[in-house]
Design a protein around this motif. Structure first.
Motif, PDB file in Angstrom:
ATOM      1  N   PHE A  16       0.852  -1.189   0.000  1.00  0.00           N
ATOM      2  CA  PHE A  16       0.000   0.000   0.000  1.00  0.00           C
ATOM      3  C   PHE A  16       0.886   1.236   0.000  1.00  0.00           C
ATOM      4  O   PHE A  16       1.740   1.344   0.840  1.00  0.00           O
ATOM      5  N   PRO A  17       0.688   2.165  -0.943  1.00  0.00           N
ATOM      6  CA  PRO A  17      -0.230   2.094  -2.078  1.00  0.00           C
ATOM      7  C   PRO A  17       0.138   0.985  -3.049  1.00  0.00           C
ATOM      8  O   PRO A  17       1.306   0.608  -3.150  1.00  0.00           O
ATOM      9  N   PRO A  18      -0.877   0.476  -3.760  1.00  0.00           N
ATOM     10  CA  PRO A  18      -0.638  -0.633  -4.687  1.00  0.00           C
ATOM     11  C   PRO A  18       0.058  -0.170  -5.963  1.00  0.00           C
ATOM     12  O   PRO A  18       0.031   1.018  -6.279  1.00  0.00           O
ATOM     13  N   PRO A  19       0.676  -1.100  -6.697  1.00  0.00           N
ATOM     14  CA  PRO A  19       1.220  -0.755  -8.011  1.00  0.00           C
ATOM     15  C   PRO A  19       0.081  -0.334  -8.953  1.00  0.00           C
ATOM     16  O   PRO A  19      -1.054  -0.755  -8.777  1.00  0.00           O
ATOM     17  N   ILE A  20       0.430   0.461  -9.951  1.00  0.00           N
ATOM     18  CA  ILE A  20      -0.589   0.967 -10.874  1.00  0.00           C
ATOM     19  C   ILE A  20      -0.082   0.973 -12.315  1.00  0.00           C
ATOM     20  O   ILE A  20       1.087   1.279 -12.561  1.00  0.00           O
ATOM     21  N   TRP A  21      -0.929   0.565 -13.228  1.00  0.00           N
ATOM     22  CA  TRP A  21      -0.749   0.818 -14.661  1.00  0.00           C
ATOM     23  C   TRP A  21      -2.142   0.950 -15.238  1.00  0.00           C
ATOM     24  O   TRP A  21      -3.130   0.865 -14.504  1.00  0.00           O
ATOM     25  N   ARG A 338      -0.942   7.085  -5.463  1.00  0.00           N
ATOM     26  CA  ARG A 338       0.406   7.049  -4.870  1.00  0.00           C
ATOM     27  C   ARG A 338       0.490   7.776  -3.531  1.00  0.00           C
ATOM     28  O   ARG A 338       1.368   7.491  -2.725  1.00  0.00           O
ATOM     29  N   GLU A 339      -0.410   8.755  -3.335  1.00  0.00           N
ATOM     30  CA  GLU A 339      -0.360   9.524  -2.084  1.00  0.00           C
ATOM     31  C   GLU A 339      -1.352   9.014  -1.048  1.00  0.00           C
ATOM     32  O   GLU A 339      -1.501   9.600   0.015  1.00  0.00           O
ATOM     33  N   ALA A 340      -2.023   7.918  -1.372  1.00  0.00           N
ATOM     34  CA  ALA A 340      -3.032   7.391  -0.454  1.00  0.00           C
ATOM     35  C   ALA A 340      -2.380   6.887   0.830  1.00  0.00           C
ATOM     36  O   ALA A 340      -1.264   6.364   0.807  1.00  0.00           O
ATOM     37  N   VAL A 341      -3.073   7.072   1.955  1.00  0.00           N
ATOM     38  CA  VAL A 341      -2.599   6.519   3.225  1.00  0.00           C
ATOM     39  C   VAL A 341      -3.711   5.666   3.826  1.00  0.00           C
ATOM     40  O   VAL A 341      -4.890   5.890   3.573  1.00  0.00           O
TER      41      VAL A 341
END
Ligand SMILES: Cc1c2[nH]c(c1CCC(=O)O)Cc1[nH]c(c(CCC(=O)O)c1C)Cc1[nH]c(c(CCC(=O)O)c1C)Cc1[nH]c(c(C)c1CCC(=O)O)C2
Length: 342
Positions: A16-21, A338-341
């Motif tokens: 967390f945060p998870p990978p993203i595409w 990406r900035e999630a907490v």
């Protein structure tokens, strides 16, 4: 050696945060893609030219720093390499000569992988040029979805021509799916050998079938691809994306043997959570939330992270990004994830 977050998620780890595409992350919503597209000529010229294909694959990685790049090509290069004609028309999409029963045994099995050699060359160059931390995804279309375009000769809203073909000529249709499965498995193996870290099987039209046809035409051929790939390259993760499978998602991982499930946005998050208890999932933001931006986007992202962020997740859209999507909305989505907490 995997410090690739995307591959860690596929191995069942929670980050967390998870990978993203993003599906269709190289495409017309990017001005730099439209520039190369003009230079390349036709869309197929772009797919078969490693210089151009490498460049457009890298464009979204440079801009957004996604955790994975996806090979730039198209699912329809496989029937093209099997000798079916193919062109892409502006505003229409793919056009092929509709395939009849009698055409199936004439599919040109020999020489397929020589004709697909530029794709393998693109993968090889990409693995060299990508940053170490960026995973490279290879892909193919699932036999059912590829067959729908071969039979109708174009995109249709409900795949009635292929459904009718399958029910009227079950033996010929099974033969077609078998040929596509064998060829697609070899296609994936060669992408893996050229440097793909994972592969995705796109079954974009899985959602238009009744239960028995879903088992016979979607799951069975994909299971055959997975079996053949695993036999030769046992450790490479495979993502299955039976778009629109709804309640039939529940059995898909077990029946086909895929490592991870790609989910479209119509699947309730509580159901996604249940599927995640059995292994990694990928998805499932509605591309229209991304196109709309603002609150719609933020609420969509937050709901996915809140429900699914505690398990193995690859953040993605529930289908491809649309050409009208503002680049700033993609930036906002990536930032939000990406900035999630927690
Ligand atoms: C059904 C399907 C196809 N192709 C694909 C699917 C499965 C996924 C899905 O459902 O979207 C898969 C695909 N097509 C493309 C990629 C490249 C990688 C990526 O995702 O960035 C991938 C993975 C490029 C493309 N494939 C296509 C484009 C647009 C072509 C252009 O630049 O004019 C791109 C970037 C063309 C294409 N290709 C296809 C259609 C129906 C169309 C026309 C629709 C459209 O124009 O968007 C067949």
């Amino acid at each position: 050696m995997t410090e690739r977050k995307f591959l860690e998620a596929l191995s069942g780890q929670t980050a967390f945060p998870p990978p993203i595409w993003m599906m269709r992350q190289a495409g017309r919503y990017l001005p730099e893609y439209r520039d190369i597209r003009k230079k390349a000529g036709s869309f197929l010229d772009l797919c078969y030219n490693p210089d151009f294909a490498v460049e457009v694959t890298l464009q979204p990685i440079r801009r957004f720093g996604f955790d994975a790049a996806i090979l730039f090509s198209d699912i329809l290069v496989v029937p093209h390499a099997l000798g079916r004609d193919l062109r892409f028309e502006e505003g229409v999409g793919p056009l092929m000569t509709p395939l009849g029963k009698e055409d199936i045994s004439a599919l040109e099995i020999t020489g397929v992988h020589e004709r697909l050699a530029p794709v393998y060359e693109t993968v090889r160059r990409l693995r060299r040029e990508l940053p170490r931390e960026t995973a490279l995804i290879g892909f193919c279309g699932a036999p059912w979805t590829v067959a729908t375009y071969m039979i109708a000769g174009r995109g249709t809203p409900d795949q009635a021509p292929a459904r009718l073909f399958g029910h009227s000529s079950p033996e010929a249709f099974a033969h077609l799916l078998d040929r596509l499965a064998a060829c697609s498995a070899e296609y994936l193996i060669r992408q893996i050998d050229a440097g793909a870290d994972a592969v995705q099987i796109f079954d974009s039209w899985a959602g238009v079938l009744d239960e028995a046809s879903f088992h016979a035409w979607c799951e069975r051929p994909v299971a055959e691809i997975v079996r053949r790939v695993r036999e030769r390259r046992p450790t490479v993760p495979i993502i299955g994306f039976p778009k629109g499978a709804g309640m039939l998602y529940a059995g898909y991982r077990q029946t086909t043997g895929v490592t991870a499930l790609g989910l479209d946005w119509t699947l309730p998050l509580a159901e996604a959570r249940r599927l995640q208890a059995e292994g990694p999932i990928q998805g499932n933001l509605d591309p229209m939330r991304l196109l709309a931006g603002g609150r719609a986007l933020e609420e969509g992202v937050d709901a996915i992270l809140a429900t699914l962020g505690g398990g193995p997740l690859i953040f993605n859209l529930g289908h491809g990004v649309t050409p009208e999507t503002p680049v700033e909305h993609v930036e906002a989505m990536v930032r939000r994830v990406r900035e999630a907490v927690r």
